[in-house]
Structures are given as structure tokens and as C-alpha cells.
Design an enzyme around this catalytic site. Sequence first.
Site, short mmCIF file in Angstrom:
data_model
loop_
_atom_site.label_atom_id
_atom_site.label_comp_id
_atom_site.label_asym_id
_atom_site.label_seq_id
_atom_site.Cartn_x
_atom_site.Cartn_y
_atom_site.Cartn_z
N GLU A 409 7.35 131.32 -88.10
CA GLU A 409 6.07 131.98 -88.36
C GLU A 409 5.00 131.04 -88.91
O GLU A 409 4.47 131.23 -89.99
CB GLU A 409 6.30 133.17 -89.28
CG GLU A 409 7.23 134.16 -88.60
CD GLU A 409 7.41 135.47 -89.33
OE1 GLU A 409 7.63 135.45 -90.54
OE2 GLU A 409 7.34 136.52 -88.68
N GLU A 487 15.18 137.36 -84.24
CA GLU A 487 15.35 138.39 -85.25
C GLU A 487 15.28 139.74 -84.55
O GLU A 487 14.40 139.97 -83.73
CB GLU A 487 14.24 138.32 -86.32
CG GLU A 487 14.28 137.05 -87.14
CD GLU A 487 13.17 136.95 -88.19
OE1 GLU A 487 12.66 137.99 -88.64
OE2 GLU A 487 12.83 135.81 -88.55
C1 GAL Z 1 10.21 138.21 -90.13
C2 GAL Z 1 10.40 136.91 -90.86
C3 GAL Z 1 11.54 136.98 -91.81
C4 GAL Z 1 11.46 138.21 -92.64
C5 GAL Z 1 11.43 139.42 -91.76
C6 GAL Z 1 11.25 140.68 -92.55
O1 GAL Z 1 8.95 138.28 -89.62
O2 GAL Z 1 10.61 135.85 -89.97
O3 GAL Z 1 11.50 135.83 -92.61
O4 GAL Z 1 10.27 138.18 -93.36
O5 GAL Z 1 10.32 139.33 -90.92
O6 GAL Z 1 12.27 140.91 -93.44
#
Ligand code: GAL
Length: 969
Positions: A409, A487
Site C-alpha cells: 500500500e 489479502e
Molecule cells: C489492508 C492492509 C493490511 C491491513 C488490512 C486491514 O489494506 O494491507 O495491512 O490494514 O487492510 O486489516
Amino acid sequence: MEIATTRPGSGTIPPRARLHSDAPQQSLDGAWRFRVSPSLRTAPDEWRDEDAADWGTIEVPGHWNLQGYGSPAYSNVQMPFPVDPPHPPDANRIGDYRLDFHASPEVLAHGRRLLRFDGIESAAEVWLNDTLLGTTRGSRLTHEFDVSGILADGVNRLAVRVAQFSDATYLENQDMWWLPGIFRSVTLLGRPDGGIDDLFVHADYDATASEGILDITAVVDQGGSARLTIAELGIDDVPAGETLRIPGVEPWSAERPRLYGATVRTGSEAVTVRIGFRRVEVRDARLLVNGAPIMLRGVNRHEHRPRHGRVFDATVARDELLLMKRHHINAVRTSHYPPHPDVLDLFDELGFWVIDECDLETHGFEHVGWRGNPSADPAWRDAFLDRMRRTVHRDKNHASVIMWSLGNESHSGSNLEAMARWAKLTDPSRLIHYEGDHASRYVDVYSRMYAPHDEVREIGEETLRPAPHDATPAEMHRRTLPFLQCEFGHAMGTGPGALQEYWDLFEAYPRHAGGFVWEWVEQGIAVDGPSGETRILYGGDFGEDVHDGNFVIDGLVDAHRNPRPGLLHYAAVIAPVAVNVDADRSAVHVANRYDFLGLAHVAVHWRRVVDGEVTASGTLDLPPCPPRSTVSVDLPEESRTDAAPRVADVLTVEAVTTVAAPWADAGHVVGSGQHVTEGHPAQPAASAAEPREDSVGAARFDVATGGLQALAGLAIAGPTVGVWRAPTDNDRDLGNDELDLPSYADRWRAAGIDRMVTRLVDLSAGDGGLVVRTRTGTPILASAIDARLRWTAIADDAVRLDVELEPNDAWTTEWARLGLDFVLDGEPLGADIAGYGPMPSYPDLRSAARFGWWHLDADDLTVDNVRPQESGSRVGVRDARIRTRSGALHVSTLDRSFALTVSRHSRQALAATAHNWELPAEGRTFVSIDLAQSGVGTATCGPGVLPRYRLPARSAAISLVLRHEPASA
Ligand code: GAL
């Protein structure tokens, strides 16, 4: 001390591989002198030579704000101070560290000496014996200083000044606690003349020729050469640096992590490396290793311990990786920085596909529209490149690392592109990952986070269709890339829902290579409560001005690494063996979902259980079943249903291992399936007792409300009709697919379903039963549910209850559930259920749940979420004995199954309380029998509840028997 530059640190030797060597090392970990100042402006100038006797002490490695010097703070995207790069704020704690030490004779025996720091957050200035060695940037990266002419035979004084915040903070805005200090080890290294200063192992594998191709480049002091021995491969003392083709080697994979021990030596030093041969490629938009497609069953792993923050503990790390392996996890993204170097050894040894991520995140700039983002500012170029170099060089010899990730990010910009270019040139054997390159221009995989299901399908379809004729070159390029979700499935609170639906898509499209659940461990901080009990805290609990609350509590395991239900369900979703039983129980289909292994290490057992008794069992002969194929096996006669069961007739087929693995004994379940024939309970005959308005056999009623008061002496109130749940974290957030709506929690509140009011419409005894008709409505609005409850006496201790629920036409809100709520006196002691379990389940979170006769203790009933919320439902229940301090209530269905929730807390208390340790003791048992439920979704990041799991207003009916069983029963 300079803490507002855009430059990398200074004075270090070039980054190099972490090597296991026979050269001497001396740990400088332990108790150091320490003092903290509130600001660089006020920090004493004479800190290096002042008498530190009256300073405090600190444990190195450690974070000072977890050792009584200040307190931790948590923020996610928001910067804790003004976005004014490269300046940190004036209020910026400065930690002065001092250690007086003697170097060991072994280290002193060598003229060349190094001082190594494996992690300092966020910036340090390092002095030895009054000589400035240099500065560090890159908190989770290794920095080595040459102390050859400086380290003395006698007392050495090491002085390290650390700034909590610095220019580096702008590049380290990961979603985690701010935890400053020297938090990884400090080591002195004696370096032999003519020693091996760096090694780069290139261990390629040619799957067609079954051949390893080995090329080891050694950097030897004074330009000498090194020799290589791999006894197991018959390689004995050959010059390093020559390309060796080695027929017949076994390749490395996460499933079969075959490592060969090698020694590289010069006259003065021997280094051992464990070599895994493998080739990582992208072909036809597929991710291949050793020529075969792989599926990443991954998690994002932060390094976190509740009392020690990011300080490494070898036992904890190993245990958690074993726990992952037991739950079929085969991949880790090291979010969002390289882990402790020893973790890479564990990845190699236990078998994980690893995305090794650089220590970089500039997310704070999102709040200012990415204005001034360092990723796009040439002034920061060297700082970015320095981070990438340190990442790649330290970890380049690990077979497990299949991709380098530029960071997380950090939006886009030429500095990221430069990192990618450098990494690709330096190490063409691995792929480049970065999710933020939305055009996928300088990456080798198309990576996304939290893409909703429909889009995942679309991305899979894309490569199956010809490109549109107006596709841009960037689009054309992206179509050639495999897809993964770095993610997905945000594991915050009750959830994550709809993982199965993601996995079905991952398996449906050849382009898809799996994903990484966010995240592995809840990053709660543990403190002692007043009676010495442990309390878990989150953002805001330390008085932070800027914080992100409990968004840091979002793991598949809690902060102490106890599995949450989400982990169990994820394990079932990604299980390496899928078992499907035919509806007529004639055959079972066993799918091998490994990418490399056959099923020779797996046995398939079956077991038939009728109404809780095992009636037959056996083992099936499994024919050979290569990776990614399915075999069908006939089931024997005795596995099939004959007479109708009372509760259920259940055939369970389990695939279990026949050999022990480092993470599990033989007998470990690697896949299971069931066929359940639901029972036809006998309809009880009505007893002779004459119904009255205040009693039906054993049941007593309140004539003012029509509500039950007691059943054969058991105090019980209800049922009330309920459609609300104590909002989960996901209910409080917006799914990325419905940003135009308020959250469920807000919609429910606005609709008043958390405060429904019941009016008795009619009470009429006669005709063998008591009929109670009620209307339960929402305040302010006209929406309501009409209930018709018919009570019939059937025994001295039991009644029959026939329920019909009918909403009126004024509903505009979806419900959380549709259920009957009862309250019993006394705390719950547990429950015995015949239904899906043993872990909690919801309609879109049930992959691991199996029909069984489960015994649940009081603590199993609900989940001890750090932030209280709805939890603990079990779906598909047909029979339940709810044990309380005042007796047991036995509920069984006469027709359809129900979902059961038994809690020691009311929904109102759960919804109103911020921490589990603040929940009031209510001394009662809250029981819900739900006829319908909404899914839970994963709206905290990602999609909300999928349309098929939502619950619009609907009618429902059920017939139950309620029985009071004495407490001793
Ligand atoms: C994503 C980020 C993670 C964490 C997650 C929310 O955008 O990469 O580090 O913040 O969201 O828990």
C-alpha cells in the site's frame, strides 16, 4: 542526530546473505542501560559519555514502550502526526541505549569484525568507543557496521540513540502498533581473513530432465575461492561458482520440502546452507513451480506477541508454523516486512510458499490524496532501493521464497518500479509481487486485495476469452499474469464469511493461484488487570489521540495463538483432500488437491452413526490418486441408511494421514465429508392435563404476557421473537460492494430491531392446548412479526410447542436472524447438541462443521472475542440439552432443524461493551433457537454478506419439545 532526511542509513557494509558459519559470533543481547527523552530537542547532548549508572535498564531485544517507558499506540492508515515529510514531530521519544562490554577472545582473534543489528525501529545513530559508525533506516532490516579498527580488547562502549519517529516513519506506516526500540538481536561477528562474506545459491530445477542446476556464487575476502560439498549428492569439494547439473535430485516444494545440506568452505571459514531445488515460472497465466501449477493456501503473518510485540521467540514462531501446517496452510506473505531471519529457515524446513515483503508502506499519504508520496519522489529513490537490497540479499538463499514483494500500500511511482527492476536483475529466479501496481506494469503476478467474488470470477474468465481489440498494452500484459489475492477473508470478529465461495472460484479458473487470509494473529496487547488477570487491549486503550480502535484484532488465531473458529473453517476450505459422498451412499469421491503429492500417505475411514451410536465402520481401499485428480470408491452396504433414524443417521468419511509429519502425528485429518439423513422424530401424544391460561401440564405462564415462566420447576422466560444480533465487527462495517448503504448495525438500529416490543394479542386455552398469539413490533415504525404459539402438555416434565411466525408487509430491513429467545436462571454450564459442530457456524461460515453428538463446555458455547459481539451459533441442530446452574433444558425438534446459540451474555450487553473483560456477569443463560439466519460476510474488508446468505423478512414455522431435566441428569 539527523532524523529528517530522505536518504537511507549510512556507514553500513553492503547488504549480504544471512549465513550459518563457523566463524565466531557474540550476542550482545541482554540488559542494557537506557533512558528516554521526550524530544530530540531536549535529549542531552552528552549521552554518549555521561555516566549511565543512574539510567534505567532495558532488555535488548525489546520495545521500550512495552517495558515501562511510555505506552504503545496503534493506528492503521492514519499517521499519528502531521503529514509533513520528511519531518517527524517534535514530540518524538528518543531512546538512548548504552552497553559496556568485553569482546570475546574468539571475536578478537580476527582482525575483521562486524557489529550487526537485525532490527531497530525507526532510526538509529550508532557509536562504538566514541566513533560514529553510522545510522540505520529500515526497522525490520539488517544493518552491519565494520568495527575492525574500533573494537578494542578491553571495555568497549556501545551507544545507540534511537528515534521513535523519523523520516523512515513515512515509509513504515504499516497497519500495526508503533513499537520503537532495538527489538531484534545485536551481534558481534569475528570475520576470518579469506572468509566467505556472501553467498548466492542458485538452485534451479528442470522438471523435464529431473535435474537440479546448481550455481553458487561466493564472495570471498581477498578475492579467494571457495569449495562446495554436498555429501548426499556425491559432490565433494568442488570449486564453488561452477554450474553443476545434478541428475535425479528431488525438487523442493511446500508439500515435500526436500533440502540438501551443503557446506561451502575456504581455508578459514565454513558456511552451511540448506539447498532446495525448484523453478518458479509464469506460463499461460499460471503460476508454476517445477512445471506444475500451485495453489497458495495462505495467510498474512505479522510478527506479534501480546507482551513482547515484534520481538522474536523461536519456540513461538516454530509452534505457530506447525499450527498453520496442521490447518493445511501452505503459504505465508510476510506482511509487511521481512520477518526475523530465522523464520526463513523454518519456512524452508517445514514447507511454505513465501512472499517475502520489503519493509515499506507509505499508506499515510492516502489521507492527503497521495500528494508528496515518497514512492513517486526521486529524493527517496535510494531509500527505497536500499530497503529492497537489504530484503533480497538477506533472504536470497531460501528455497521457500518464491516472490519478492516490493511492500504494501504505497500507491505507485517510479521508485517502486526501480525496486522491481533492481530485484529482477539481481534475482531473475523469483517473481515480483506488488499489489499497488494496478496496471501490473512491473510485476509478475496480478495481485489484489479483497476483490469481491464476482470480480474474482471475472478475472478468471478474462484469460479464457480473446482480448478485446482495443485492449491497451498494459491490459494485454496483465492477461498473461496469474492472479492471487494477497489479502482476502478479513478475519475480524465473527467471520470471515464466504471463504468457501472464494475457494470454489480459485479452483474453477486455471489463472487463479489462491490467496492469503488477512491475517494470521490478532495483534492485541496484553496487560495485567487489577487481580493479575490478563487483559487484551487495542487501539485507543492507551490514550492515543489518533487510533484505529480494534481494527488490529483481526486474526485467525487470538493474540496467544489459540485458534478462532475462522481458522477451523478455513482449514476445511483448503483441506488437501476433498471428500464427497453420493446421496445414496453408494460411492465416495476423493479429490486429491495437493499439487505434488499422491495420496499414498492417506487412508480413508468411514463411520456410520445412528442417533449417536456407531453402527458400522471401516476403511476403504484407495486406488492411486495423482495430484489434482479424483478417484471414486464404492461404499459397503452397511454404510447405507435402512430404518428411519430418530435424530439422524450420519455417514462420515475421513481422509487421515498414515505417517507422522513434524506438525502432526499419523491420523491427522486432511479431508472429510458426510452424508446426513435427518431423523423423523415420533410425534408425542398429548397428555390428559387440561390446558388453562396460566398452565399447560408442566408449563406455567404469565397471563399478562402469554409468556412461559417455568417448566416443571425450571425458571424460564420466553420465547420472545428476535431478529437482531449483537453486531459483529463485520456488521459494523460496509462491504466493498455496498458502499452506498449504511452498515447492517446502523440499518438495524434505524429499523429498531434491537428494541422490539411484544404485545399479547390473544390467549386461548382449550382444544387440548394453549394458543398464544403475539405481535412483536419495532418502535417508531410499523414493521412487526405475528407469532402463533401453541402449547400442548405431553409429559410431567415436557411440553410441545408449535410455532408459526409471519412478518407483516412493512419490513424494509434485512434481518440478522429469525428466532425464539429464552432466558434461563443461572449461568450456562454447557450444552450437548446433536447438530453441526463442534465449532460455531453460520450459513456462510460452516465448512468445518460436521453433524455429530457434541459435548460443549461453558467456554465452548461462545467465542471470547476481544471486542464483544454475536458469536457461538451452531447450525442444523436437532436436539440440544442446555445445562445451567439451575437445571437443564432439553429442546428437540419435531420437524426441521434450527440454529442454536447459548450465551452467558445478553445481546444488549454484548453490543454495549467494548472489551471482553468489561462484560457484566448476568447470572443467566440466554438461549436462541433460530429458524433462519443471515450470513456473516467479511465487510470489515471485502464483500458484505453475499446475496444468497442475506435474510429478508420471511415467515417460518417449527415444532419443538421442551423438557426440564434435573441438573444432575
Ligand atoms: C489492508 C492492509 C493490511 C491491513 C488490512 C486491514 O489494506 O494491507 O495491512 O490494514 O487492510 O486489516
